[in-house]
Design an enzyme around this catalytic site. Sequence first.
Site, short mmCIF file in Angstrom:
data_model
loop_
_atom_site.label_atom_id
_atom_site.label_comp_id
_atom_site.label_asym_id
_atom_site.label_seq_id
_atom_site.Cartn_x
_atom_site.Cartn_y
_atom_site.Cartn_z
CG ASP A 249 75.99 33.53 -0.28
OD1 ASP A 249 77.79 34.71 0.24
OD2 ASP A 249 75.93 32.64 0.02
CE LYS A 271 79.60 30.85 0.01
NZ LYS A 271 79.26 29.89 0.47
CG MET A 384 72.01 25.06 -6.39
SD MET A 384 73.67 25.28 -5.37
CE MET A 384 72.34 23.90 -3.85
N1 SAH Z 1 69.94 28.98 1.75
C1 SAH Z 1 69.32 29.30 0.58
C2 SAH Z 1 69.84 28.33 -0.93
C3 SAH Z 1 71.09 28.78 -1.29
S1 SAH Z 1 71.60 27.42 -2.28
C4 SAH Z 1 67.70 28.73 0.95
O1 SAH Z 1 67.91 28.64 1.94
O2 SAH Z 1 67.05 29.15 -0.03
C5 SAH Z 1 71.13 28.05 -3.76
C6 SAH Z 1 69.71 27.80 -4.25
O3 SAH Z 1 68.90 28.01 -4.01
C7 SAH Z 1 69.11 28.34 -6.33
O4 SAH Z 1 70.48 27.33 -6.95
C8 SAH Z 1 68.22 27.68 -6.44
O5 SAH Z 1 67.83 26.44 -6.32
C9 SAH Z 1 67.26 28.32 -4.80
N2 SAH Z 1 67.19 29.23 -4.25
C10 SAH Z 1 67.51 30.44 -4.26
N3 SAH Z 1 66.60 31.22 -3.70
C11 SAH Z 1 65.73 31.11 -4.52
C12 SAH Z 1 64.34 31.92 -5.02
N4 SAH Z 1 64.10 33.20 -4.44
N5 SAH Z 1 63.69 31.38 -5.85
C13 SAH Z 1 63.96 29.92 -6.37
N6 SAH Z 1 64.78 28.97 -6.14
C14 SAH Z 1 65.88 29.72 -5.19
#
Ligand code: SAH
Length: 466
Positions: A249, A271, A384
């Site tokens: 992604d 994505k 998100m």
């Molecule tokens: N599977 C991922 C989430 C994917 S959805 C997980 O478990 O973290 C994508 C969202 O995850 C982003 O919009 C944000 O809200 C969050 N996210 C992912 N990486 C991040 C990071 N390093 N810092 C803050 N938010 C993060």
Amino acid sequence: MKHFPIFLAMEGQKLVLSGGGDAALAKLRLLMKTEARIEVFTADPAPVIVTWAGEDRLNLTARALQPGDVAGAVLFYAADEDAREDARTSAIARAEGALVNIVDNLADSQFITPAIVDRDPVTVAIGTEGAAPVLARAIKRDLEERLPVTLGALTRIGKRFRRAAEALPFGRKRRDFWADYYFTTGPRALAEDGPQGAEEALNTLLDTHLNAAPRAGHVALVGAGPGDPELLTLKARRALDEADVIIHDRLIAPEILELARREATLIDVGKEGFGPSTDQTRIAALMTRHARTGAQIVRLKSGDPAIYGRLDEELTALDAAGVGWSIIPGLTAASAAAASIGQSLTQRGRNSSLRILTGHDTKGFAEQDWAALARPGTAAAIYMAKRGARFLQGRLLMHGASPQTPVTIVENASRADQTVLQSCLATLAADLDRAEMSGPAILLYGLAPRAALAEIPQVPEAAHGP
Ligand code: SAH
């Protein structure tokens, strides 16, 4: 990178050194490990240099370097430990076409000699561009301990067998064979039966691998964690190391993709949460197509694949195509964000449950159980949420949440460019607008940074009814 590391072919090449004292000795000890023709010029050679010359390990001319002496040489070391003499000799060497190193004079040198870990034919060169010799030595010490002294012997035996190993098809099969030799079978045979044993083990091993059934394609759905490569699990690292194809992604940090094998095919399916993306059908088709060729595929997702990662949709597609899969969980953004503000996601007496929700889903702003969320002491990790913040704020206030409820937004959690925005429900949308965050951000609802706790009135969960 001000200096580019390369390995120079030295076999039979002429290498010239001017000097006969300590600096010259230190360099010569290293240079005599190569297969170069070494020529030393000095009017005042240390006794051991005379001995080495007598043993034919180098050629000694007992006078100062003169024009013509460096002709045809590839490398030149100015090691007289005298700035004027070094300047004189290096000028001659440059004019005669050799690359010049002046001992302890980085600025005027064309190349520098790295710290070396020698397991010939395996050599590790460590350089810090002259910035931190202490660091280079520490890394060298660390590697010296880590790389078994038998590695050189193992490699020399392996090298002679490369031809024979071509009986295995190029690619994964041959790689598996060599990995087995270098990490399992080889070291064991060498320790138990010596070099001869290691050589025999190679023959047996080749037979085993030639007769092994072809490996089926496989997809590992791997959580890459929040961004810091050190927050990858050991299993994730190994999967990246072994993958033929990596389908990732957009949120995956480049430092993590760096860990893939150089030959692996990297495919960005772009994505980002529920944002614009390669169609799920296309991702499923990609995975299936590669799996049919026997490829080991890593489907790399940010954080944990089971949290807003469409894991189930991809598993369903893989099942339908009859492709084997496994899941390697990862550290989710909420964990990294909480760690960065010194907070616990649950706390006795405050919140015995943690809600994981999204501000935004495929249909737009996501509806939630607002009444439950509005209850004092509630904690939620909202993914998100940037776009949906105003909507969230409105709904929660409408359902009676306290405007003072702490909200902390962590952008780029665990990455070098992490930022933390401390806010509360009353000012959330405005604060976010002002902050203009562009990276992925997670909203910790009901949680303030630990340092700020003293200022915020804490409301125990048990004391309030719905
Ligand atoms: N599977 C991922 C989430 C994917 S959805 C997980 O478990 O973290 C994508 C969202 O995850 C982003 O919009 C944000 O809200 C969050 N996210 C992912 N990486 C991040 C990071 N390093 N810092 C803050 N938010 C993060």
